[in-house]
Design an enzyme around this catalytic site. Sequence first.
Site, PDB file in Angstrom:
ATOM      1  N   GLY A   1      73.954  30.159 121.800  1.00 30.43           N
ATOM      2  CA  GLY A   1      74.332  28.915 121.139  1.00 30.43           C
ATOM      3  C   GLY A   1      74.673  29.118 119.677  1.00 30.43           C
TER       4      GLY A   1
ATOM      5  NE  ARG B   1      75.523  34.218 112.179  1.00 30.17           N
ATOM      6  CZ  ARG B   1      75.882  35.360 111.627  1.00 30.17           C
ATOM      7  NH1 ARG B   1      75.566  35.595 110.382  1.00 30.17           N
ATOM      8  NH2 ARG B   1      76.539  36.244 112.312  1.00 30.17           N
TER       9      ARG B   1
ATOM     10  CE  LYS C   1      79.568  34.085 111.486  1.00 30.86           C
ATOM     11  NZ  LYS C   1      80.536  35.118 111.962  1.00 30.86           N
TER      12      LYS C   1
ATOM     13  NE  ARG D   1      81.746  30.160 121.040  1.00 29.37           N
ATOM     14  CZ  ARG D   1      81.751  30.839 119.895  1.00 29.37           C
ATOM     15  NH1 ARG D   1      81.252  32.050 119.837  1.00 29.37           N
ATOM     16  NH2 ARG D   1      82.230  30.297 118.792  1.00 29.37           N
TER      17      ARG D   1
ATOM     18  CG  ASP E   1      78.109  35.477 123.111  1.00 29.62           C
ATOM     19  OD1 ASP E   1      77.980  36.532 123.757  1.00 29.62           O
ATOM     20  OD2 ASP E   1      77.830  35.388 121.905  1.00 29.62           O
TER      21      ASP E   1
ATOM     22  CG  ASP F   1      82.357  34.177 117.396  1.00 30.42           C
ATOM     23  OD1 ASP F   1      82.491  33.239 116.588  1.00 30.42           O
ATOM     24  OD2 ASP F   1      81.836  34.036 118.506  1.00 30.42           O
TER      25      ASP F   1
END
Length: 488
Positions: A87, A90, A105, A175, A244, A254
């Site tokens: 999950g 942050r 983020k 995602r 993920d 990411d």
Amino acid sequence: MPFTLDGDDAIQRVKPTPIPDPHWVAFSSSTAKLLNIPLNAHGMPLDEGWLSLLAGNVLHTQEYQFSNPIATVYSGHQFGVWAGQLGDGRAILLGDIQGQELQLKGAGITRYSRMGDGRAVLRSSIREFLCSEAMHGLGIPTSRALSVVGSDLPVRRETMETAAVCARVAPSFIRVGHFEHFASTQNIVKLKELADLLIEQHYQDCKQSDDPYLDLFKLISNRNARLVAQWQSVGFCHGVLNSDNISALGLTIDYGPFGFLDHFQIDHICNHSDQGGRYAYHRQPQIMHWNMACLASAFLPLLEMNHSDQEAKTLLTNALDEFASTYKHFWQDLFKRKLGLMNPQDHDIKLIEELLQLMHDSRADFTNSFRSLGAVKKSDEIASIALRNEFVNRAGFDQWLGRYLDRLQLESDDDHTRQIKMDAINPKFILRNHLAQKAIEKAQQRDFSEIATLLKILENPFHSQDGYEEYSLPPPPDLASIEVSCSS
């Protein structure tokens, strides 16, 4: 677009945790214009309240009020092993702005932080900011970066560092892991809601389909096959292709221990934490295919609503098999264009593969080798082509050059036109690790000028830029082995 799933089984309503004395580190006026944020003559927000908002200290500016920030739950496979529930540990989604999701983020602890501190550090935030905008400049689908806001708040990783918040922007941050989560918990209601949300907001063609969830899977798989082909074409290594970390929109998301290839090595590993080389450059297509298999498994309950169990498995297996041919098609097309081979011939792929092998054997610079080929003229003598000096096996490369010059004779474009086309796909500038590291080290001394310089260069990577030639050069020997890990 807004993430509309609700309920404790899907989201946590959580506010960012403020940071003390925030200051600007980086800001993308290009991304700001995408969001219609009014800017001053220096490309910064007219409303000074944006600094506090993007730090996570307030939830409003003069124009926008974000009243329902959330963190979302997902699960996933990490380094090939099922990790269970993960999950947004942050990352906090503030809300929708101009059809884009705005996410912070490093904005503090959420329910999904898993013993983490919910923070990001200055070092990794600068890298994500620069690479997000660099990838956009390269024309590769990606989340965007709006800003980095820094603070003297101490954060411990391997050493004590300072905190930063990176503002990320994307049409959606959904995602593969979101689908995996609801499938693994057998929450078919939420699984269907998630698929319907994607179709309604991003894949509307599926609404007219007789089998919308099968077509949705095919489109997600197709986008990610194309994405990884684009990565390969510019020598980009993601570093952590966990399920993920894979976008349902086929975006690069990411940014962690990523790296662009300098000296070409087909099995290059950019992530120091990846000791087994699972996510090495040459394995990225295979791993993306594996992640699409994870997505196919998560889609099974959706197809079983209208098909038998066996029929659903067969349909998804056949759809998954299309990944390889889709990737192959895009990869071949991109590399043909990188060599200026616009009129397809039978032996083009062999010519490409021979070049890559020669580059690997000599550790030739990936970006500059392809860029240099654009300057080769049909009438050139082999001995006059400077690129040959970069190859240890000069005789082998000379033989390849002879075949390449012969092949160029079959092209209808003149040399000038062909070079324009090749320069439009072979960048001159990439975000090399040593350049990012220089910007980070200056930023740690409160000098953010190098970030602004790199941003300016990387927004136009295909064009020569006066005064910045050194930014196109490979790293000097003492900076060629900078290592990046999962720590951020």
